[in-house]
Write a protein that holds these residues in place. Structure first.
Motif, short mmCIF file in Angstrom:
data_model
loop_
_atom_site.label_atom_id
_atom_site.label_comp_id
_atom_site.label_asym_id
_atom_site.label_seq_id
_atom_site.Cartn_x
_atom_site.Cartn_y
_atom_site.Cartn_z
N VAL A 505 8.97 6.47 13.87
CA VAL A 505 10.15 7.35 13.80
C VAL A 505 10.65 7.43 12.36
CG1 VAL A 505 12.56 7.59 14.51
CG2 VAL A 505 10.82 7.00 16.21
N ALA A 508 8.20 9.54 10.35
CA ALA A 508 8.24 10.94 10.76
C ALA A 508 9.49 11.63 10.23
CB ALA A 508 8.17 11.04 12.28
N VAL A 509 10.63 10.93 10.30
CA VAL A 509 11.88 11.51 9.79
C VAL A 509 11.77 11.76 8.29
CG1 VAL A 509 14.31 11.00 9.35
CG2 VAL A 509 13.34 10.59 11.62
N ASP A 513 9.02 15.68 10.30
CA ASP A 513 8.33 16.01 11.56
C ASP A 513 8.86 15.09 12.65
OD1 ASP A 513 6.64 16.78 13.56
OD2 ASP A 513 4.87 15.78 12.74
N THR A 514 9.83 15.55 13.41
CA THR A 514 10.51 14.68 14.37
C THR A 514 10.21 15.01 15.84
OG1 THR A 514 12.45 16.12 14.36
CG2 THR A 514 12.41 14.29 12.78
N ALA A 517 8.14 12.29 17.32
CA ALA A 517 8.92 11.05 17.17
C ALA A 517 10.00 10.95 18.24
CB ALA A 517 9.54 11.00 15.78
N ARG A 518 10.62 12.09 18.58
CA ARG A 518 11.66 12.06 19.62
C ARG A 518 11.06 11.66 20.98
NH1 ARG A 518 16.47 14.13 17.99
NH2 ARG A 518 16.44 15.30 16.03
N CYS A 543 16.51 4.08 15.67
CA CYS A 543 15.76 5.34 15.82
C CYS A 543 16.72 6.50 16.09
CB CYS A 543 14.75 5.21 16.97
SG CYS A 543 13.36 4.13 16.61
N LEU A 547 17.27 9.88 13.80
CA LEU A 547 17.08 11.22 14.36
C LEU A 547 18.38 12.01 14.44
CD1 LEU A 547 14.64 10.14 17.23
CD2 LEU A 547 14.05 11.60 15.27
#
Length: 696
Positions: A505, A508-509, A513-514, A517-518, A543, A547
């Motif tokens: 996560v 990715a953040v 690119d999330t 990851a979400r 996390c 996000l």
């Protein structure tokens, strides 16, 4: 090799030159008979023994026969019973071959003892064993008496084979696997019934494996067809995928419920090593058909694979319960085998209870040590290092992993060694040792992929990704962790993918690119909520903070730090503080950001995580905070754990090659470490290094 030649460098040099190409690369077992290992050395020592008087050689033969495979303490009684004159031993003392003590005879070394035995004629050896057997008959001496009776036999004997088999069972129950292996092997040699011989060979092979004689175990196992033994050897030193099938077959055939339970526990370990956790369902189904409770972590893993996290939590808690002193029901250690204690530690790790995991694995190692089974002790230490690592004891974890790696190699557990090298790659990533991380990860992943070991393969991949993350290479870290999510059994592992979710996560953040990851965090959140582990809940809150947009992240970070305060993963708490401070800086909340950064920096420096500390310093510089030069400290405090280990060995006079051999690294990596040590300490030579490390 050193273990087989009793640590004698002369024998090691001769034996190494006689190995085949397959033996040198570990594909075939090493020879185990002294005559095949170092025949020239033995011939020279036999010639030396034969120069001694006949009476001296007779006493030496009697003493040598009394000391192998275990000391039976019958020498002095045998000398008295045969009315032998002990004075001729003075000639052996004068030549330096051996000397007499109040307890018996002490040989110059093991090879001299072997030579003293082999210098005698076969008839002389048999007579010595018969004499020793006659004087043995007291309590606890039956096994030794049976051994000497069998060694004095002229040929096959069903009665003697049965007597030895019983003696082997008693030695096994008494925690003497080395003696049990020798007794069972000799029983097989005397047994006239081929089927009984095969059973005895299988027992001898299993005992040889338990006591840390892997080459003898493989040689004996090759002479019999036993699925249980094949499965155990494949699990520890072969293809783990094949091990699962062999162990399941053996459990189905096993008549005794207790032994079937142990085999199913080992099958669960095979599923864990391969990453094919769906196999746990098959093992649970077999347990139900046999009418026995599924052992260890089996049912918990099966429920987790099905996505029933609440049931998995309850089952894993039950598996971990034997390790808790205040558990209800009370502690069941006396009835728990080392294997099931290892399972308890694994279950505790999955639940995020690192204190209980440490307790379980330490007890498993202690039980294995008490049972004289170094094989199981090394297995327990494999999972002990996780507990030390997560709780921020990186140096202790690394030292424990190095010791476990030595034991794994010494006992022939190549798969365990592969797992430990992957763990060492993770430790090197945390301590910022890029070259060691790459080397350990590449070696672990190559061996893991060849043997279907999804656990070390995934751990090595995670280590490389964590190193990228700590160095700020966020796209590379995200790519590695995204690939890890797609790897199936044999190449990846669901548990490692799950544990790596907070790092994925974060990466990715950082790359924007999330979406994936979400989704990964949603599953992680579900597990964290089910097990109610403060550490997992803290990482899940982190996390959410990563996000969340802007100021919304602040409360999530505060929640995460509150939860970290109740947990044990101090290294991750420091990373949470670092990320929180970065978010506060972007929100222009500079005083609080500065406080968080100083706290994180202090933690990273105490954990020996220089790259993470460098990130904290960069954030402080971005806040405009001047960084004072570090105060003079103990030189050891300036080095990573690996660098400190290398520096101490170098200061003791070890060469780069010797250090490399002891740490399972290449000489080139050791040279890189030493250059880093010299740079950090501001020195130019080993002489200066000795002075610095010797300074109180």
């Amino acid at each position: 090799m050193l273990r087989l030649v009793h640590g004698d460098p002369r024998a090691a040099a001769e034996a190494a030159a006689r190995l085949t190409a397959r033996q040198r690369t570990g594909l075939d077992p090493l020879p185990t008979e002294p005559g095949a290992l170092a025949p020239e050395l033995l011939r020279a020592l036999r010639r030396e023994i034969r120069t001694l008087p006949d009476d001296t050689r007779q006493l030496l033969l009697l003493a040598a026969a009394d000391q192998h495979p275990a000391v039976t303490h019958a020498y002095l009684r045998a000398v008295a019973a045969a009315r032998l004159d002990p004075r001729p031993l003075e000639d052996a003392e004068a030549s330096g071959v051996a000397h007499a003590t109040a307890a018996g005879v002490v040989f110059r070394d093991d090879w001299t003892r072997i030579a003293a035995y082999e210098a005698a004629s076969p008839a002389g050896r048999r007579e010595a064993h018969r004499l020793l057997a006659r004087v043995l008959g007291g309590p606890g001496e039956r096994a030794g008496r049976s051994w000497h009776r069998a060694a004095g036999a002229l040929g096959p004997s069903g009665r003697l084979a049965a007597e030895l088999g019983i003696a082997a069972d008693r030695a096994r129950a008494a925690g003497q696997p080395t003696l049990a292996a020798a007794l069972a092997e000799r029983a097989a040699a005397l047994c006239p019934d081929p089927r009984a011989e095969a059973r005895l060979l299988a027992r001898a092979a299993a005992d040889a494996w338990r006591c840390g004689q892997p080459d003898r175990a493989h040689r004996l196992a090759a002479r019999t067809d036993t699925p249980a033994l094949d499965g155990i050897l494949a699990l520890r030193a072969g293809n783990a995928t094949e091990a699962f099938g062999a162990l399941l077959t053996a459990a189905a055939r096993q008549q005794r419920a207790s032994e079937a339970t142990e085999l199913l526990a080992l099958a669960a370990e095979a599923a864990v090593y391969t990453g094919d956790l769906r196999g746990c369902r098959e093992a649970c189904a077999l347990a139900r058909r046999r009418g026995i409770p599924p052992p260890g972590i089996l049912p918990g893993l099966a429920a987790a694979v099905e996505g029933d996290y609440e049931q998995a939590r309850d089952l894993l808690r039950a598996a971990a319960a034997p390790t808790c002193p205040g558990a209800d029901p009370p502690l069941r250690v006396p009835g728990s085998t080392p294997t099931l204690l290892i399972h308890a530690g694994m279950a505790a790790l999955m639940l995020g209870d690192h204190t209980r995991a440490a307790t379980a694995t330490l007890r498993a190692a202690a039980r294995a040590r008490a049972d004289s089974t170094p094989v199981t002790e090394a297995q327990a230490l494999e999972f002990r290092v996780y507990a030390d690592f997560w709780t921020g004891r990186t140096s202790a974890a690394e030292a424990a992993a190095q010791e476990a790696l030595r034991q794994a190699y010494a006992t022939g557990q190549d798969n365990g060694a592969c797992h430990l090298r992957a763990a060492l790659a993770m430790f090197a990533a945390v301590t910022g040792d890029e070259e060691a991380c790459r080397e350990h990860a590449a070696a672990a992943r190559a061996q893991a992929l060849a043997r279907g070991l999804g656990l070390p393969a995934a751990l090595a991949q995670w280590a490389s990704a964590f190193l990228d993350l700590a160095l700020g290479r966020f796209p590379a870290a995200a790519a590695r962790l995204r690939a890890l999510a797609g790897f199936g059994p044999g190449h990846g592992h669901r548990a490692i993918r799950h544990l790596a979710t907070p790092h994925y996560v974060e990466a990715a953040v950082r790359t924007g690119d999330t979406r994936v990851a979400r989704a990964a965090h949603a599953d992680y959140e579900r597990w964290a909520s089910a097990v109610d582990s403060p550490d997992d809940l803290a990482l899940s809150a982190r996390c959410r903070a990563l996000l969340a947009p802007g100021a919304e992240a602040v409360e999530h970070y505060r929640t995460a730090l509150d939860l970290h305060a109740r947990g044990t993963r101090d290294l991750e708490r420091a990373r949470t503080e670092l990320l929180f401070a970065s978010a506060l800086r972007r929100l222009r909340r500079r005083p609080e950001a500065r406080d968080r950064l100083h706290s994180a920096l202090e933690a990273f420096e105490s954990f020996g995580a220089p790259h993470c500390a460098a990130q904290a310093r960069a954030e402080l510089r971005a806040l405009g905070t001047p960084l004072s030069a570090p105060a003079a400290r103990d030189p050891a405090a300036l080095l990573t754990a690996q660098q400190l280990m290398v520096a101490r060995m170098a200061a003791e006079g070890a060469t780069n090659r010797e250090i490399a051999d002891r740490l399972a690294l290449s000489p080139r990596t050791i040279d890189h470490h030493l250059r880093g040590v010299f740079a950090r300490l501001g020195i130019r030579s080993r002489i200066e290094l000795v002075r610095l490390l010797d300074t109180p």
